[in-house]
Design an enzyme around this catalytic site. Structure first.
Site, PDB file in Angstrom:
ATOM      1  N   ASP A 337       0.852  -1.386   0.238  1.00 57.13           N
ATOM      2  CA  ASP A 337       0.114   0.068  -0.105  1.00 57.13           C
ATOM      3  C   ASP A 337       0.946   1.299  -0.099  1.00 57.13           C
ATOM      4  O   ASP A 337       1.973   1.280   0.493  1.00 57.13           O
ATOM      5  CB  ASP A 337      -0.841   0.153   1.359  1.00 57.13           C
ATOM      6  CG  ASP A 337      -0.062  -0.115   2.505  1.00 57.13           C
ATOM      7  OD1 ASP A 337       0.846  -0.915   2.413  1.00 57.13           O
ATOM      8  OD2 ASP A 337      -0.389   0.560   3.486  1.00 57.13           O
ATOM      9  N   GLU A 338       0.208   2.178  -0.662  1.00 54.95           N
ATOM     10  CA  GLU A 338       0.714   3.873  -0.340  1.00 54.95           C
ATOM     11  C   GLU A 338       2.256   3.897  -0.654  1.00 54.95           C
ATOM     12  O   GLU A 338       3.019   4.247   0.111  1.00 54.95           O
ATOM     13  CB  GLU A 338       0.444   4.081   0.971  1.00 54.95           C
ATOM     14  CG  GLU A 338      -0.979   4.264   1.458  1.00 54.95           C
ATOM     15  CD  GLU A 338      -1.092   4.802   2.749  1.00 54.95           C
ATOM     16  OE1 GLU A 338      -2.192   5.530   2.954  1.00 54.95           O
ATOM     17  OE2 GLU A 338      -0.516   4.036   3.869  1.00 54.95           O
ATOM     18  N   VAL A 339       2.485   3.384  -1.862  1.00 52.70           N
ATOM     19  CA  VAL A 339       4.043   3.629  -2.324  1.00 52.70           C
ATOM     20  C   VAL A 339       4.082   4.869  -2.670  1.00 52.70           C
ATOM     21  O   VAL A 339       3.751   5.397  -3.813  1.00 52.70           O
ATOM     22  CB  VAL A 339       4.357   2.527  -3.375  1.00 52.70           C
ATOM     23  CG1 VAL A 339       5.834   2.726  -3.846  1.00 52.70           C
ATOM     24  CG2 VAL A 339       4.176   1.090  -2.713  1.00 52.70           C
TER      25      VAL A 339
END
Ligand code: ACM
Length: 705
Positions: A337-339
């Site tokens: 997630d959320e790279v």
């Protein structure tokens, strides 16, 4: 004012009123302790989750000290331990000195009155059989299941059925035929933003089992900490954890503990982003040179693995080989997630790599990275799970997508043939009411999916993200609301009566304390600590507690924008931390206001005035005094002031409603404006009774038209 002098004053002005106020207010408190599930206020047993099929009759299986359970288990087996726990809990709840010597005798003889039987040991994998059949007659209880997991689930139901009447404790006769609606019923515990010691995990596993949850999703790596001992890459835990990590021995201990409870343990190692702590010891696998330090703040950060470096994959091959053998679960979660792509963009080598491999954007680069990781996991016999960002065409169909950003990802995935689990709507860190989570269905009634596609929705997970919880407060953020989620995931879809859920939730919440979870008891401890050495009276403590009981932490992520910068080192010991995410007292109050408004019976207005507004008003003086004396409580003075104004407003509104007098447009306008003021958080809390007072104002306004 000195403590002593001030005490004299406060005694003179308010001891009597406070004492009276408490007496009136507290009987309405929500703890159900002392009332059996089917006790004097009999509304039926408090089963949670509600079984698939249950039929109870008038008969009663009377419990006495000769009560004796027998099955087929050898000491050390899952079933043996389960029945031993059952007997111990039964004795604990009833005070009965049960004769049975912790199951030395497992041969069903003439003494046996609870007989259990299963065909085989259950495997801790999705889609394993957890069904059971429980038949309670007046003389004998039979519990049968295809697997020992079913026996475990059935024993929890039986304990929840325990009732009492004038003659003592009994189980109501009847038949329960039960099986879960979803096979994946999880709780994510984030041990990274704040480390959670072993006992926190254990007591929460016990509580999970009590409401038939069966997956611990253990979030073990983050920017703020790498929490597992790695023998292959020891600098991960040595430099990435502040010394707060689980040894492999401890990990095995948790896995075995969970296995005894029929709970899978799925680890999550969040990559390629959310990964600062890995780089403290191993900066060579990052996309920017470093050096790196353990992140203390919260949010989304730039450090990210370098997908263009072949050494990265060699590292992960060894790392996952080690972790795959430590964790027996068939699934391994890679986060995803959320790279943040800042370091990818800044690194010319990575940019050249993208060009060379025709990777058009950062999503494509992450997809490339995931495919390499997938190969490694497959090599070590693990199926991949990831947050919805990991989805890309061409992934094998045995992966699982965990949806956190919305339910659409689940629908889209299922339509393409991918299994999914739902977490969007189950974010318990957001401090939302149980009701909201309860009505959030992985397959809502209006789901566009076909029957075949629906089978791909395996279930869901509550997520206990740990930015703002400590080992002391985490239980109160998990429980009791997670029990409502557990019901959504186990019980038939049509079980969705919110009022009945809350009735049962109160009972279950108290029962959960049996497992050592501290969601209720720590509030008093925390408030005592805040008051500290100040010689507060019982009444003052009661007033402080009552204020905490009608206050809730601000919702969502709002605590991060209240003026203080939270980090993993910030104290989580203030008034706001002692408050429960959902005030059941305030909910009761709102319900009573609604009842009054729909009936307009003057007696109901009297109850609101005498049992709610008056006692609430009496909290103000002692709480204000405490706030004046104790530095750490200073911040609750405005909360007490707001309570005072709210009580005046509510009392006046009630009096207009009762007398059917028109308050006039000016009064209403003034109150509405004031109410908006009162809605502004104080001490990072909001007064949870505001909506009830607002309803009174709205009723006046509507009456005016
Ligand atoms: C997530 O909440 N970033 C999975």
């Amino acid at each position: 004012m000195s403590g002593f002098f001030r005490k004299e004053v406060i005694r003179a002005v308010s001891l009597l009123t406070v004492a009276l106020g408490m007496l009136i207010f507290f009987p309405l408190s929500t703890e159900a302790g002392g009332r059996g599930p089917a006790g004097k206020d009999d509304q039926g047993p408090a089963l949670m989750p509600v079984p698939a099929r249950i039929q109870l009759s008038q008969g009663k299986f009377r419990l006495d000290e000769k009560f004796y359970a027998a099955g087929q288990d050898q000491p050390g087996s899952r079933g043996f331990k389960a029945i031993a726990r059952f007997m111990s809990r039964l004795a604990g709840r009833t005070g009965l000195f049960l004769e049975q010597d912790f199951l030395a005798d497992q041969t069903p003889g003439p003494k046996a009155r609870l007989l259990y039987k299963y065909e085989r040991a259950g495997r801790l994998v999705p889609n394993e059989d957890e069904s059971y059949l429980l038949e309670i007659g007046t003389e004998r209880i039979d519990l049968r299941a295809p697997t020992d997991l079913g026996i475990l689930r059935g024993l929890e139901t039986l304990l929840q059925l325990l009732s009492y009447d004038d003659q003592g404790y009994y189980f109501p006769c009847g038949r329960v035929e039960d099986r879960p609606r979803f096979t994946w019923r999880g709780l994510l515990i984030d041990s990274c933003r704040h480390f959670m010691p072993l006992e926190v995990i254990k007591r929460n596993l016990l509580a999970m089992a009590a409401v038939k949850l069966n997956v611990l999703h253990w979030h073990l790596s983050e920017d703020q900490g790498f929490r597992v001992e790695s023998r292959t890459f020891p600098r991960l835990h040595q430099l990435g954890s502040d010394g707060l990590y689980y040894t492999q021995e401890q990990v095995r201990e948790i896995i075995n503990f969970a296995s005894d409870l029929g709970i899978r343990v799925m680890p999550e190692f969040d990559i390629p982003g959310h990964s600062t702590s890995w780089f403290v010891g191993y900066p060579e696998y990052a996309s920017a040179p470093g050096p790196y330090r353990i992140e203390r703040g919260f949010g989304v950060f730039h450090p990210v693995f370098n997908p263009a470096n072949p050494a990265t994959y060699k590292f992960f091959d060894k790392f996952f080989k080690e972790m795959a053998s430590l964790f027996p679960d068939p699934y391994l979660h890679i986060g995803g997630d959320e790279v943040e792509a800042v370091h990818w963009k800044e690194n010319p080598q990575i940019q050249a790599f993208m060009k060379k491999h025709n990777l058009a954007d950062n999503h494509a680069l992450q997809a490339y990275f995931n495919l390499q990781i997938l190969k490694i996991l497959t090599k070590y016999n693990k199926k991949m799970v990831g947050w919805d960002e990991i989805y890309q065409p061409g992934l094998p169909k045995d992966i699982v997508i965990q949806s956190w950003r919305g339910t659409q990802a689940l629908v889209d995935g299922a339509r393409k043939g991918y299994q999914g689990i739902l977490s969007n709507g189950y974010y318990i860190d957001l401090c939302e009411p149980a009701e909201r989570h309860y009505l959030n269905d992985p397959i809502p009634p209006d789901s566009p999916l076909t029957e075949e596609e629906k089978k791909l929705i395996l279930g869901g997970e509550a997520t206990m993200w740990a930015e703002l919880v400590s080992p002391e407060t985490v239980d109160s953020r998990i429980w009791p609301r997670t029990a409502a989620i557990a019901e959504r995931l186990w019980s038939p879809q049509e079980i969705r009566d919110v009022e009945d859920m809350y009735r049962r939730l109160r009972v279950i919440s108290v029962q959960l304390e049996e497992h050592g979870v501290q969601h209720l008891r720590n509030q008093d401890m925390m408030l005592r600590r805040l008051v500290g050495s100040f010689p507060a009276s019982t009444e003052e403590m009661a007033a402080l507690r009552a204020l905490a009981r009608i206050s809730e932490p601000v919702k969502g992520y709002a605590r991060h924008s209240q003026g203080r910068k939270y980090t993993s080192l910030a104290p989580l010991t203030r008034f706001v931390d002692s408050c429960f995410p959902e005030s059941l007292e305030a909910r009761d109050f709102r319900k009573r206001v609604e009842e009054y408004l729909s009936s307009r019976q003057p007696e109901k207005a009297e109850v609101l005035k005498n049992n709610y507004f008056l006692p609430l008003g009496r909290l103000v003086a002692p709480v204000s005094e405490l706030a004046e004396e104790v530095p750490v409580l200073k911040e609750i003075k405005p909360l007490a002031d707001n309570l005072s104004r709210l009580v005046s407003m509510g009392t006046e509104a009630l009096s207009y409603l009762k007398s059917r007098k028109n308050p006039g447009a000016q009064w209403l306008e003034k109150q509405k404006k004031l109410l908006e003021e009162l809605k502004k958080p104080q001490a990072e809390c909001q007064l949870a009774i505001i909506p009830a007072v607002e309803k009174l104002l709205t009723a006046l306004e509507e009456g005016k038209k």
